[in-house]
Design an enzyme around this catalytic site. Sequence first.
Site: not given
Ligand code: PGA
Length: 220
Positions: A98, A147, A153, A184
Site C-alpha cells: 500500500h 491506487e 483519501g 476515494s
Molecule cells: P480511500 O482509501 O478509499 O479512503 O481513498 C483507499 C485505500 O487507501 O485503500
Amino acid sequence: MDKKYYIANWKSNKTSDEAVNFLKVLQENIDRVNFDKKEVIIAPPFTLLEKCKNIIDANSLPIKLSSQDVSPFPKGAYTGEVNAQQIKEFASYVIIGHSERRRYFNENERIISNKVGEAVESGLDVIQCVQDENDKVEEHVSLVAYEPPSAIGSGNPDSPEHIAEVFNHISDIYPKVKLLYGGSVNEKNINTFLNIKNLSGFLIGGASLNADSFITLLNG
Ligand code: PGA
C-alpha cells in the site's frame, strides 16, 4: 462476469468495540446486502483479526478477512513483526505494498517482494497495491489494486477512462491478474466505476469504516 471483490481497508482505525459494532450492524442488515457475485473482504488491524474471525464464524457471515500487511521475514527474532503463518490462522488474504506503507515506512520493491514470497508460501492470497502502470507486479499475485496516491483519501478519485487505460497497460504485461481500483470510492460514486473493462472490484478505505455506508456501497 466473475465475482467482484469489495475489500474494506480499515487502516489504523477501530477499537475492539467499534469492530464488534460494525459487524453487528452488518449482521442485523444482512438481508439488505446483495452478496450475489461478490467477495466481501474486511482488512482490520492485526489486533482485531481474531475477534472479527470469531464473530464471522459464529454468525456464518459471508465475509473473508485480510491483513493490511505482513512481515517480510519468516517466524523468528523480528520484534514487532507479524508473520504470514500467524496471519493465515485468521485471514485468507493480505494487502501488500500500500502506498501509505511506502510513504511512511519506506517500503520498497525488495521488501514488497519478500513480503509476497512469505505470504504466498503460507497460502495467503495477495492483494498487491500499485501506484501506476509502471509498478512491478510480483509473481503469484492474484489481485492487483491500482491506487493512485493522489486519489487516496482525497475525495478525488481517478477518472473511469484513466483507470481503464492503466488497467489495459497492466493486463498487457500481467494478463492473469485481477484488477481492482482504490482511491476515494464511496457509496455515491461506486456506480461510475462498475462498467470499467476488466474491473474486478474495489479497495475501499474511508467509506468502509461506517457499516451503513459500506452496506449501501455493496448494493451499489
Ligand atoms: P480511500 O482509501 O478509499 O479512503 O481513498 C483507499 C485505500 O487507501 O485503500
